[in-house]
Write an enzyme that holds these catalytic residues in place. Sequence first.
Site, PDB file in Angstrom:
ATOM      1  N   LYS A 138       0.705  -1.097  -0.033  1.00  0.00           N
ATOM      2  CA  LYS A 138      -0.208   0.007   0.042  1.00  0.00           C
ATOM      3  C   LYS A 138       0.713   1.362   0.049  1.00  0.00           C
ATOM      4  O   LYS A 138       0.488   2.284  -0.819  1.00  0.00           O
ATOM      5  CB  LYS A 138      -1.136  -0.077   1.367  1.00  0.00           C
ATOM      6  CG  LYS A 138      -1.951   1.171   1.273  1.00  0.00           C
ATOM      7  CD  LYS A 138      -2.859   0.970   2.567  1.00  0.00           C
ATOM      8  CE  LYS A 138      -2.092   1.583   3.631  1.00  0.00           C
ATOM      9  NZ  LYS A 138      -2.823   1.708   5.051  1.00  0.00           N
ATOM     10  N   ASP A 155      -6.704   1.543   0.990  1.00  0.00           N
ATOM     11  CA  ASP A 155      -6.723   1.404   2.325  1.00  0.00           C
ATOM     12  C   ASP A 155      -8.192   1.138   3.112  1.00  0.00           C
ATOM     13  O   ASP A 155      -9.002   0.651   2.086  1.00  0.00           O
ATOM     14  CB  ASP A 155      -6.484   2.989   2.941  1.00  0.00           C
ATOM     15  CG  ASP A 155      -7.293   3.910   2.580  1.00  0.00           C
ATOM     16  OD1 ASP A 155      -8.307   3.540   1.702  1.00  0.00           O
ATOM     17  OD2 ASP A 155      -7.337   5.027   3.079  1.00  0.00           O
TER      18      ASP A 155
END
Length: 213
Positions: A120, A138
Amino acid sequence: MNNAKRIEILKRLRDSNPHPKTELHYSSPFELLVAVTLSAQATDVSVNKATAKLFPVANTPRAITELGVEGLKHYIKTIGLYNNKAINVVALSQKLLDDFDGQVPENREALESLPGVGRKTANVVLNTAFGWPTIAVDTHIFRVGNRTKFAPGKNVQEVEEKLLKVVPAEFKVDVHHWLILHGRYTCIARKPRCGSCIIEDLCEYKDKLYPDS
Protein backbone atom coordinates in the site's frame (compact mmCIF):
# COMPACT_ATOMS: atom_id res chain seq x y z
CA MET A 1 -22.14 -2.97 -11.20
CA ASN A 2 -21.73 -2.54 -14.95
CA ASN A 3 -18.97 -0.59 -16.64
CA ALA A 4 -21.27 2.18 -17.82
CA LYS A 5 -22.13 2.99 -14.20
CA ARG A 6 -18.49 2.87 -13.18
CA ILE A 7 -17.46 5.30 -15.91
CA GLU A 8 -20.25 7.72 -14.98
CA ILE A 9 -19.16 7.53 -11.31
CA LEU A 10 -15.57 8.31 -12.30
CA LYS A 11 -16.66 11.20 -14.50
CA ARG A 12 -18.67 12.74 -11.68
CA LEU A 13 -15.82 12.36 -9.21
CA ARG A 14 -13.44 13.90 -11.75
CA ASP A 15 -15.81 16.80 -12.47
CA SER A 16 -16.11 17.56 -8.76
CA ASN A 17 -12.36 17.35 -8.18
CA PRO A 18 -10.32 17.52 -11.42
CA HIS A 19 -6.92 17.57 -9.73
CA PRO A 20 -7.13 15.51 -6.52
CA LYS A 21 -4.19 15.45 -4.17
CA THR A 22 -3.19 13.64 -1.03
CA GLU A 23 -3.99 15.45 2.20
CA LEU A 24 -0.56 14.56 3.56
CA HIS A 25 1.86 17.49 3.46
CA TYR A 26 5.15 16.87 1.68
CA SER A 27 7.63 18.58 -0.62
CA SER A 28 9.76 15.65 -1.82
CA PRO A 29 9.41 11.92 -2.48
CA PHE A 30 11.26 11.23 0.77
CA GLU A 31 8.94 13.44 2.82
CA LEU A 32 5.98 11.66 1.21
CA LEU A 33 7.48 8.25 2.00
CA VAL A 34 7.95 9.21 5.64
CA ALA A 35 4.47 10.74 5.91
CA VAL A 36 2.78 7.69 4.40
CA THR A 37 4.75 5.38 6.68
CA LEU A 38 3.65 7.42 9.68
CA SER A 39 0.02 7.49 8.52
CA ALA A 40 -0.65 3.78 9.07
CA GLN A 41 -3.53 3.55 11.58
CA ALA A 42 -3.34 7.30 12.09
CA THR A 43 -5.09 10.32 10.60
CA ASP A 44 -3.50 12.55 8.00
CA VAL A 45 -4.21 15.49 10.30
CA SER A 46 -2.14 13.97 13.12
CA VAL A 47 0.69 13.14 10.74
CA ASN A 48 0.72 16.65 9.28
CA LYS A 49 0.93 18.18 12.75
CA ALA A 50 3.95 16.02 13.55
CA THR A 51 5.76 16.48 10.25
CA ALA A 52 5.22 20.25 10.38
CA LYS A 53 7.72 20.20 13.26
CA LEU A 54 9.85 17.28 12.04
CA PHE A 55 10.55 18.21 8.43
CA PRO A 56 12.09 21.64 9.11
CA VAL A 57 14.60 19.79 11.31
CA ALA A 58 15.05 16.54 9.39
CA ASN A 59 13.64 15.85 5.93
CA THR A 60 16.38 13.78 4.27
CA PRO A 61 17.57 10.23 4.90
CA ARG A 62 20.86 11.56 6.29
CA ALA A 63 19.16 13.98 8.67
CA ILE A 64 16.73 11.32 9.91
CA THR A 65 19.52 8.83 10.61
CA GLU A 66 21.46 11.50 12.47
CA LEU A 67 18.35 12.31 14.49
CA GLY A 68 18.11 8.64 15.47
CA VAL A 69 15.21 6.65 16.83
CA GLU A 70 14.95 8.44 20.17
CA GLY A 71 15.26 11.83 18.52
CA LEU A 72 12.57 10.98 15.98
CA LYS A 73 10.21 9.74 18.69
CA HIS A 74 10.22 13.24 20.17
CA TYR A 75 8.55 14.58 17.02
CA ILE A 76 6.10 11.75 16.30
CA LYS A 77 5.03 10.67 19.80
CA THR A 78 1.50 12.03 19.20
CA ILE A 79 1.01 9.48 16.38
CA GLY A 80 -0.22 5.96 17.07
CA LEU A 81 2.39 3.19 17.07
CA TYR A 82 5.12 5.82 17.12
CA ASN A 83 7.75 3.51 18.67
CA ASN A 84 7.72 1.02 15.81
CA LYS A 85 7.29 3.77 13.25
CA ALA A 86 10.38 5.58 14.52
CA ILE A 87 12.40 2.38 14.23
CA ASN A 88 11.16 1.78 10.68
CA VAL A 89 11.66 5.36 9.45
CA VAL A 90 15.25 5.45 10.71
CA ALA A 91 15.93 2.00 9.26
CA LEU A 92 14.44 2.83 5.86
CA SER A 93 16.45 6.07 5.83
CA GLN A 94 19.63 4.11 6.45
CA LYS A 95 18.77 1.63 3.70
CA LEU A 96 18.14 4.48 1.27
CA LEU A 97 21.62 5.80 2.07
CA ASP A 98 23.25 2.39 1.84
CA ASP A 99 21.50 0.99 -1.24
CA PHE A 100 19.93 3.85 -3.20
CA ASP A 101 22.29 6.84 -2.86
CA GLY A 102 19.81 8.50 -0.53
CA GLN A 103 17.10 8.65 -3.20
CA VAL A 104 13.61 7.19 -3.05
CA PRO A 105 13.56 4.54 -5.79
CA GLU A 106 10.90 4.68 -8.49
CA ASN A 107 10.54 0.92 -8.34
CA ARG A 108 8.01 -1.24 -6.52
CA GLU A 109 10.37 -4.05 -5.54
CA ALA A 110 12.95 -1.59 -4.24
CA LEU A 111 10.35 0.35 -2.26
CA GLU A 112 8.95 -2.81 -0.69
CA SER A 113 12.47 -3.79 0.37
CA LEU A 114 12.51 -0.80 2.74
CA PRO A 115 11.68 -1.47 6.42
CA GLY A 116 8.03 -0.75 7.19
CA VAL A 117 7.07 -0.29 3.54
CA GLY A 118 4.42 -2.66 2.20
CA ARG A 119 2.43 -2.74 -1.00
CA LYS A 120 0.00 0.00 0.00
CA THR A 121 2.75 2.47 0.92
CA ALA A 122 4.67 1.62 -2.24
CA ASN A 123 1.52 2.20 -4.30
CA VAL A 124 0.96 5.61 -2.73
CA VAL A 125 4.55 6.71 -3.35
CA LEU A 126 4.58 5.44 -6.93
CA ASN A 127 1.26 7.12 -7.65
CA THR A 128 1.62 10.41 -5.79
CA ALA A 129 5.34 11.10 -6.13
CA PHE A 130 5.95 9.59 -9.56
CA GLY A 131 2.55 9.60 -11.29
CA TRP A 132 2.21 5.84 -11.74
CA PRO A 133 -1.33 4.48 -12.35
CA THR A 134 -1.21 2.43 -9.15
CA ILE A 135 -4.15 2.15 -6.77
CA ALA A 136 -3.45 1.89 -3.06
CA VAL A 137 -6.36 0.36 -1.17
CA ASP A 138 -6.83 1.53 2.41
CA THR A 139 -9.83 1.09 4.71
CA HIS A 140 -11.74 3.93 3.01
CA ILE A 141 -11.27 2.56 -0.51
CA PHE A 142 -12.00 -0.98 0.65
CA ARG A 143 -15.29 0.25 2.15
CA VAL A 144 -16.30 2.31 -0.89
CA GLY A 145 -15.39 -0.46 -3.31
CA ASN A 146 -17.54 -2.97 -1.47
CA ARG A 147 -20.40 -0.76 -0.31
CA THR A 148 -21.08 0.79 -3.71
CA LYS A 149 -20.31 -2.50 -5.52
CA PHE A 150 -17.86 -0.53 -7.70
CA ALA A 151 -15.06 -2.99 -6.93
CA PRO A 152 -16.08 -5.62 -4.37
CA GLY A 153 -13.52 -7.92 -2.81
CA LYS A 154 -12.93 -9.95 0.33
CA ASN A 155 -9.63 -8.22 1.09
CA VAL A 156 -7.60 -5.22 -0.01
CA GLN A 157 -5.69 -7.25 -2.60
CA GLU A 158 -8.91 -8.37 -4.28
CA VAL A 159 -10.28 -4.82 -4.32
CA GLU A 160 -7.02 -3.51 -5.79
CA GLU A 161 -7.03 -6.17 -8.51
CA LYS A 162 -10.67 -5.38 -9.32
CA LEU A 163 -10.01 -1.66 -9.53
CA LEU A 164 -7.01 -2.16 -11.80
CA LYS A 165 -9.20 -4.29 -14.05
CA VAL A 166 -12.32 -2.09 -14.28
CA VAL A 167 -10.94 1.46 -14.10
CA PRO A 168 -10.10 2.82 -17.58
CA ALA A 169 -6.59 4.16 -18.13
CA GLU A 170 -7.68 7.81 -18.26
CA PHE A 171 -8.87 7.63 -14.64
CA LYS A 172 -6.23 5.35 -13.10
CA VAL A 173 -3.76 7.97 -11.86
CA ASP A 174 -6.40 9.88 -9.88
CA VAL A 175 -8.89 7.20 -8.81
CA HIS A 176 -7.01 6.43 -5.59
CA HIS A 177 -7.46 10.00 -4.39
CA TRP A 178 -11.08 10.29 -5.53
CA LEU A 179 -12.12 7.13 -3.72
CA ILE A 180 -10.21 7.82 -0.53
CA LEU A 181 -11.64 11.33 -0.27
CA HIS A 182 -15.12 10.03 -1.04
CA GLY A 183 -14.76 7.46 1.71
CA ARG A 184 -13.29 9.95 4.14
CA TYR A 185 -15.94 12.66 3.77
CA THR A 186 -19.09 11.20 2.18
CA CYS A 187 -19.21 7.40 2.23
CA ILE A 188 -18.11 7.34 5.86
CA ALA A 189 -18.09 4.17 7.92
CA ARG A 190 -21.00 4.42 10.34
CA LYS A 191 -23.50 6.73 8.69
CA PRO A 192 -22.77 7.33 5.01
CA ARG A 193 -23.98 10.72 3.81
CA CYS A 194 -26.08 9.34 0.99
CA GLY A 195 -28.34 12.37 0.78
CA SER A 196 -25.45 14.62 -0.23
CA CYS A 197 -23.58 12.07 -2.35
CA ILE A 198 -22.95 12.96 -6.00
CA ILE A 199 -23.02 9.31 -7.05
CA GLU A 200 -25.96 8.22 -4.89
CA ASP A 201 -28.17 7.30 -7.85
CA LEU A 202 -25.43 5.08 -9.30
CA CYS A 203 -24.36 3.42 -6.07
CA GLU A 204 -25.70 -0.09 -5.42
CA TYR A 205 -25.62 0.09 -1.62
CA LYS A 206 -28.90 -1.42 -0.39
CA ASP A 207 -29.07 0.40 2.96
CA LYS A 208 -28.73 4.01 1.86
CA LEU A 209 -29.32 6.62 4.55
CA TYR A 210 -31.34 9.80 4.09
CA PRO A 211 -31.29 11.79 7.37
CA ASP A 212 -33.84 14.34 6.16
CA SER A 213 -36.42 11.83 4.95
